[in-house]
Motif scaffolding. Structure first.
Motif, PDB file in Angstrom:
ATOM      1  N   GLU A 158       0.375  12.713   0.730  1.00  0.00           N
ATOM      2  CA  GLU A 158       1.422  13.332   0.168  1.00  0.00           C
ATOM      3  C   GLU A 158       2.309  14.342   1.252  1.00  0.00           C
ATOM      4  O   GLU A 158       3.423  14.436   1.318  1.00  0.00           O
ATOM      5  CB  GLU A 158       0.867  14.600  -0.725  1.00  0.00           C
ATOM      6  CG  GLU A 158       0.373  13.807  -2.180  1.00  0.00           C
ATOM      7  CD  GLU A 158       0.003  14.754  -3.408  1.00  0.00           C
ATOM      8  OE1 GLU A 158      -0.122  15.914  -2.977  1.00  0.00           O
ATOM      9  OE2 GLU A 158       0.102  14.333  -4.402  1.00  0.00           O
ATOM     10  N   GLU A 159       1.575  14.549   2.385  1.00  0.00           N
ATOM     11  CA  GLU A 159       2.113  15.253   3.397  1.00  0.00           C
ATOM     12  C   GLU A 159       3.261  14.449   4.183  1.00  0.00           C
ATOM     13  O   GLU A 159       4.283  14.777   4.401  1.00  0.00           O
ATOM     14  CB  GLU A 159       1.091  15.767   4.547  1.00  0.00           C
ATOM     15  CG  GLU A 159       0.428  17.137   3.996  1.00  0.00           C
ATOM     16  CD  GLU A 159      -0.881  17.452   4.875  1.00  0.00           C
ATOM     17  OE1 GLU A 159      -1.034  16.437   5.846  1.00  0.00           O
ATOM     18  OE2 GLU A 159      -1.298  18.432   4.899  1.00  0.00           O
ATOM     19  N   ASN A 160       2.811  13.144   4.068  1.00  0.00           N
ATOM     20  CA  ASN A 160       3.753  12.154   4.764  1.00  0.00           C
ATOM     21  C   ASN A 160       5.207  11.829   3.873  1.00  0.00           C
ATOM     22  O   ASN A 160       6.195  11.785   4.570  1.00  0.00           O
ATOM     23  CB  ASN A 160       3.110  10.950   4.707  1.00  0.00           C
ATOM     24  CG  ASN A 160       2.283  10.686   6.391  1.00  0.00           C
ATOM     25  OD1 ASN A 160       2.486  11.707   7.090  1.00  0.00           O
ATOM     26  ND2 ASN A 160       1.578   9.834   6.560  1.00  0.00           N
ATOM     27  N   ILE A 161       4.870  11.846   2.652  1.00  0.00           N
ATOM     28  CA  ILE A 161       6.086  11.819   1.790  1.00  0.00           C
ATOM     29  C   ILE A 161       7.108  13.076   1.893  1.00  0.00           C
ATOM     30  O   ILE A 161       8.102  12.871   1.999  1.00  0.00           O
ATOM     31  CB  ILE A 161       5.555  11.792   0.024  1.00  0.00           C
ATOM     32  CG1 ILE A 161       4.693  10.144   0.026  1.00  0.00           C
ATOM     33  CG2 ILE A 161       6.709  11.665  -0.492  1.00  0.00           C
ATOM     34  CD1 ILE A 161       4.345  10.593  -1.501  1.00  0.00           C
TER      35      ILE A 161
ATOM     36  N   ASN B  16       1.007  -1.088   0.120  1.00  0.00           N
ATOM     37  CA  ASN B  16      -0.278   0.099  -0.095  1.00  0.00           C
ATOM     38  C   ASN B  16       0.794   1.395   0.035  1.00  0.00           C
ATOM     39  O   ASN B  16       0.239   2.291   0.487  1.00  0.00           O
ATOM     40  CB  ASN B  16      -0.959   0.017   1.177  1.00  0.00           C
ATOM     41  CG  ASN B  16      -1.956  -1.079   1.114  1.00  0.00           C
ATOM     42  OD1 ASN B  16      -2.685  -1.219   0.121  1.00  0.00           O
ATOM     43  ND2 ASN B  16      -2.338  -1.877   2.264  1.00  0.00           N
ATOM     44  N   GLY B  17       2.121   1.337  -0.359  1.00  0.00           N
ATOM     45  CA  GLY B  17       2.879   2.350  -0.717  1.00  0.00           C
ATOM     46  C   GLY B  17       4.042   2.213   0.734  1.00  0.00           C
ATOM     47  O   GLY B  17       4.134   1.483   1.333  1.00  0.00           O
TER      48      GLY B  17
ATOM     49  N   SER C  97       2.100   5.227   3.010  1.00  0.00           N
ATOM     50  CA  SER C  97       1.278   3.884   3.292  1.00  0.00           C
ATOM     51  C   SER C  97       0.283   4.382   4.377  1.00  0.00           C
ATOM     52  O   SER C  97       0.681   5.392   5.168  1.00  0.00           O
ATOM     53  CB  SER C  97       2.302   2.663   3.716  1.00  0.00           C
ATOM     54  OG  SER C  97       1.585   1.753   4.445  1.00  0.00           O
ATOM     55  N   ASN C  98      -0.661   3.674   4.230  1.00  0.00           N
ATOM     56  CA  ASN C  98      -1.844   3.882   5.473  1.00  0.00           C
ATOM     57  C   ASN C  98      -1.285   3.473   6.616  1.00  0.00           C
ATOM     58  O   ASN C  98      -1.722   3.595   7.827  1.00  0.00           O
ATOM     59  CB  ASN C  98      -3.164   3.331   5.031  1.00  0.00           C
ATOM     60  CG  ASN C  98      -2.970   1.803   4.814  1.00  0.00           C
ATOM     61  OD1 ASN C  98      -2.105   1.285   3.823  1.00  0.00           O
ATOM     62  ND2 ASN C  98      -3.662   0.922   5.477  1.00  0.00           N
TER      63      ASN C  98
ATOM     64  N   TYR D 177      -1.912   5.790  -5.672  1.00  0.00           N
ATOM     65  CA  TYR D 177      -3.128   5.039  -5.234  1.00  0.00           C
ATOM     66  C   TYR D 177      -3.828   4.405  -6.496  1.00  0.00           C
ATOM     67  O   TYR D 177      -3.427   4.682  -7.555  1.00  0.00           O
ATOM     68  CB  TYR D 177      -4.104   6.167  -4.875  1.00  0.00           C
ATOM     69  CG  TYR D 177      -4.696   7.092  -5.750  1.00  0.00           C
ATOM     70  CD1 TYR D 177      -5.797   6.868  -6.618  1.00  0.00           C
ATOM     71  CD2 TYR D 177      -4.206   8.433  -5.615  1.00  0.00           C
ATOM     72  CE1 TYR D 177      -6.188   7.524  -7.506  1.00  0.00           C
ATOM     73  CE2 TYR D 177      -4.830   8.976  -6.395  1.00  0.00           C
ATOM     74  CZ  TYR D 177      -5.665   8.874  -7.500  1.00  0.00           C
ATOM     75  OH  TYR D 177      -6.171   9.723  -8.388  1.00  0.00           O
ATOM     76  N   GLU D 178      -4.612   3.277  -5.979  1.00  0.00           N
ATOM     77  CA  GLU D 178      -5.397   2.327  -7.153  1.00  0.00           C
ATOM     78  C   GLU D 178      -6.734   2.895  -7.298  1.00  0.00           C
ATOM     79  O   GLU D 178      -7.298   2.491  -8.213  1.00  0.00           O
ATOM     80  CB  GLU D 178      -5.128   0.799  -6.821  1.00  0.00           C
ATOM     81  CG  GLU D 178      -5.972   0.337  -5.394  1.00  0.00           C
ATOM     82  CD  GLU D 178      -5.627  -1.050  -5.280  1.00  0.00           C
ATOM     83  OE1 GLU D 178      -5.421  -1.739  -6.235  1.00  0.00           O
ATOM     84  OE2 GLU D 178      -6.350  -1.541  -4.259  1.00  0.00           O
ATOM     85  N   SER D 179      -7.318   3.628  -5.736  1.00  0.00           N
ATOM     86  CA  SER D 179      -8.549   3.725  -5.904  1.00  0.00           C
ATOM     87  C   SER D 179      -8.500   4.997  -4.862  1.00  0.00           C
ATOM     88  O   SER D 179      -8.007   5.326  -3.909  1.00  0.00           O
ATOM     89  CB  SER D 179      -9.692   3.122  -5.488  1.00  0.00           C
ATOM     90  OG  SER D 179     -10.758   3.582  -5.393  1.00  0.00           O
ATOM     91  N   LEU D 180      -9.264   6.332  -5.628  1.00  0.00           N
ATOM     92  CA  LEU D 180      -9.172   7.494  -4.784  1.00  0.00           C
ATOM     93  C   LEU D 180     -10.393   7.404  -3.635  1.00  0.00           C
ATOM     94  O   LEU D 180     -10.416   8.045  -2.671  1.00  0.00           O
ATOM     95  CB  LEU D 180      -9.852   8.659  -5.593  1.00  0.00           C
ATOM     96  CG  LEU D 180      -9.626  10.082  -4.946  1.00  0.00           C
ATOM     97  CD1 LEU D 180      -7.986  10.369  -4.584  1.00  0.00           C
ATOM     98  CD2 LEU D 180      -9.812  11.046  -6.071  1.00  0.00           C
TER      99      LEU D 180
END
Length: 436
Positions: free
Chosen positions: A204-207, A150-151, A155-156, A192-195
């Motif tokens: 984006e803030e975490n990146i 999930n990234g 990631s979540n 993402y695969e789905s918004l």
């Protein structure tokens, strides 16, 4: 052990040579616009495609014949180090790039991975000292491991963010040890695969939070001259990736105040996936003073994915190198062959032949681009096309000496506005002359 025993050091023999293991156009010491070819081009070999790719595709298993493979992952990793530096020296390439997962097996845990990395990096450091080959950039592979499903920084799962950060820290430590000039962030799964189930703003803030941490850490360990490079790509493996193209990436860097330490690492095939030409992406980066480094390859326009072919399209390469010349050069970046041999080119010698093809193509592109600059080919075209801005109302517009009221008064007086033909077909025909 010698991994390319039948191949001697590749030399320049000129375009008339019939020797496939010779440069026909790349003469590293030849002077072009006051610099040697090798200094203009700063060629680099990509570890992942050259030494890790096995030739598999979605429809079939690997076919590549590679003499460094064994049943022991660490033994194979050590063999790859020996083979890689043999190839670097035989090609006369002065730089290389790698992902952490390219050079060492992950093992059973992050701790084991770091231990494996330490052992292999020691071998790499020794070979670098012996050969003089330098590290153009390294990066952390934060997309292959299933934990990044999930990234990574996006990631979540906060635990995954922490693992991602640890992997990046290790990569920066390796960069300092090996004297790396750049460090790349390619967010393979930062998207993402789905918004429907995605908090895009949070991701984006975490990146951006991670990127600010790496700036702080590089300063803390006295590696503050390290250039961080963001690599755009619009899709694959995620449906939508946050660093879609050069313009999107620059908007991100500006929004989060990262432009002082970050530039862009641009790839030709990623540009075409985003619906752009490579030269378009480079010019966008130049306009932001953010051209960092280039991944040299090309895509197949009949296929809709990242084919990463070795660059042989001279027209495209000429325009690419012209942009590099306009930028004043590419250093401390370089021309990294992020390219893989075709599945049908499975023999060891194909690795050499493919790099020769790419290096010769860029040498020809460099000489053609240099002639374009000497002739002021594009400058003359643009000066004539935009001549209306050199005097009168055009000069007022460029110098900010007018406003909407004055422009309206001027426009109402214009009775018969005449546009001029671009003669674009003629220009393209003339441009072809530089390829011959």
């Amino acid at each position: 052990m010698t991994y390319f025993p039948t191949i001697e050091k590749i030399k320049f023999e000129g375009k008339e040579t019939e020797n496939p293991f010779a440069f026909r156009y790349y003469n590293p010491e030849e002077m072009v616009l006051g610099k040697t070819m090798k200094d203009h081009l700063r060629f680099s070999v990509a570890y992942w495609h050259t030494f890790v790719n096995d030739g598999a595709d979605p429809f079939g298993q690997g076919v590549n014949q590679r003499t460094w493979l064994t049943d022991d992952p660490m033994k194979t990793a050590k063999n790859r180090v020996e083979a890689s530096f043999e190839l670097f020296e035989k090609l006369g390439v002065e730089y290389f790039c790698f992902h952490d997962m390219d050079v060492a097996p992950f093992g059973e845990s992050l701790e084991e991975f770091f231990k494996n990395l330490d052992e292999i990096v020691e071998l790499i450091a020794k070979k670098m000292e012996e050969t003089g080959v330098k590290l153009l950039w390294n990066t952390a592979d934060r997309h292959s491991n299933p934990v990044y499903v999930n990234g990574a920084a996006s990631s979540n799962n906060a635990d995954v963010f922490a693992i991602s950060a640890a992997q990046v820290k290790k990569g920066i430590d390796i960069s300092k040890k090996l004297g790396g000039e750049n460090f790349v962030f390619w967010g393979g799964r930062e998207g993402y695969e789905s918004l429907i189930n995605t908090d895009m703003k949070l991701e984006e803030e975490n990146i951006a939070r991670l990127y600010k941490m790496v700036i702080d850490y590089s300063n803390e360990i006295d590696h503050g001259d390290l250039v961080f490079l963001l690599e755009p790509k619009p899709k694959e493996p995620m449906k939508h990736q946050y660093d879609f193209d050069a313009a999107t990436s620059m908007a991100f860097l500006q929004k989060y105040d990262l432009t002082d330490r970050f530039k862009l690492n641009l790839e030709a095939n990623h540009a075409t996936l985003a619906g752009h030409t490579f030269e378009h992406e480079i010019q966008v980066a130049r306009n932001y003073d953010a051209l960092g480094s280039l991944d040299a390859n090309q895509g197949d326009m009949l296929l809709g994915w990242d084919t990463d072919e070795f660059p042989t399209d001279l027209y495209s390469v000429m325009l690419t190198i012209y942009e590099v010349l306009e930028n004043g050069g590419i250093a401390p970046g370089g021309i990294n062959f992020d390219a893989k041999v075709r599945r049908t080119s499975f023999e060891m010698e194909d690795l050499v032949l493919a790099h020769i093809a790419g290096m010769d193509t860029f040498a020809r592109g460099l000489k053609a681009a240099a002639k374009l600059k000497e002739d002021r080919f594009f400058e003359k075209i643009k000066e004539e096309r935009y001549a209306s801005y050199q005097e009168g109302i055009g000069a007022d517009i460029l110098s900010n000496q007018t406003n909407l009221k004055l422009l309206t008064e001027y426009a109402l007086k214009q009775k018969n506005v005449q546009n001029k033909s671009s003669h674009i077909e003629y220009i393209k025909s003339k441009l072809n002359d530089y390829l011959v």
